[in-house]
Design an enzyme around this catalytic site. Sequence first.
Site, PDB file in Angstrom:
ATOM      1  CE1 TYR A 143      -3.765   2.426   0.658  1.00 31.23           C
ATOM      2  CE2 TYR A 143      -2.408   3.264   2.456  1.00 31.23           C
ATOM      3  CZ  TYR A 143      -3.507   3.390   1.616  1.00 31.23           C
ATOM      4  OH  TYR A 143      -4.341   4.463   1.741  1.00 31.23           O
ATOM      5  CG  ASP A 238       5.844   3.344   0.806  1.00 36.86           C
ATOM      6  OD1 ASP A 238       6.152   4.004   1.821  1.00 36.86           O
ATOM      7  OD2 ASP A 238       4.672   3.098   0.484  1.00 36.86           O
ATOM      8  CE  LYS A 266       2.248   4.669   8.430  1.00 39.46           C
ATOM      9  NZ  LYS A 266       0.943   5.322   8.589  1.00 39.46           N
TER      10      LYS A 266
END
Length: 429
Positions: A143, A238, A266
């Site tokens: 994702y 990623d 994050k």
Amino acid sequence: MTTKSQQLFARAQQSIPGGVNSPVRAFKSVGGTPIFMERAKGAYMYDADGKRYIDYINSWGPMLLGHAYEPVVKAIQDKAASSTSFGAPTELEIEMAELIRSMAPNVEMVRMVSSGTEACMSALRLARGHTGRNKFIKFEGCYHGHADAFLVKAGSGLATFNIQTVPGIPAGASMDTLTAPYNDLEAVHKLVSEHKGEIAAIIIEPVAGNMGCIVPDPGFLEGLRAICDEEGIVFIFDEVMTGFRLAAGGAQQKLGINADLVTYGKVIGGGLPVGAFGGRKEIMQHIAPLGNVYQAGTLSGNPIAMIAGYTMLKILSDTPAIYNELDVRTEYLHKGLERVLSKGDAPFVINRLGSMISVHFSDKPVNNFAAAASANNGLFNKFFHAMLADGIYLPPSAFETWFVSAALLKADIDETLEAAERFVTASNL
């Protein structure tokens, strides 16, 4: 008796689609009512009724040092007095970029954005602009945010809700998205051969976290790096989850593989909405205003977000022992879960790398999305609710990794293992 969370959820559904602002929070995969949180400190969250939970989500990763970490909170409070936003450059943005460059291998320039989705979307656009090609390869179950081109065989919420196609995305937006199974190097060779000279980028979660924690097989990332070198393809890591979590230099450092571009989120924001993408100067210089690949954002480099992220990263940079402590805690949890779950008859697999870990009720290795999807996820749902009832807050989906924080104590892990043992005993596994 109706809990306050049940009352709040009923109220939320009147004005928020599904009652939540991000789909996995709705508990649809595991069933039941989502828990509404009121406050958190260290390794614990407290819901609207005051119940305490040992937290293994940690805001999906960024609370590496625990909730309400005092140096980060104080830095935010002090900076807010100077203004919450300027819309103009600040010295702090330079300091943040310099700190990232000093920590992350192969990152020569970096651009701040406001989310991981924005970072991945921008990195792909940059790779296309740099190469003059349009197609890219992603991996099933990975994702990379909710930009149109990425929502093809994606993990995370799409896997949780078994969404195969997403209404609202025109066919043309995803026609250049090529997919391969994670850990299947031969499938990538085949795609590259079939689309010779057309592929701009290969983007991957170097350690996948959106189909559970999926670790790359030995040689897999090295093989992708070799393909990219041979074919002039931009290799994108990623690291929205893994960046500054697995090591001070992220997965690049932990696994010894250099990407051409890296995306962050994050941890980089210390709990605030922040993202970034960076990499080799040769590629990054194509971004406007230096080049013609356009990317912009009103709140990019926001001072409150920057001071939170800078404070967090500086502590991690100055205290590398934190990563060893995190690994030790997570290994202790891993071994304890193996011991406890082995007392039952249900087959299981535990995947772990660094402070990322997941449990899959499966009788075969879980090294890609198909294997994660074929596990006994109904049993996971029962496990989730038993643990939740005992005050252990796990991700509400079998397709999400758990995150361990430095605030977690051995006693907290022991309490977690006792809850897991009660589940095994009560379920007659």
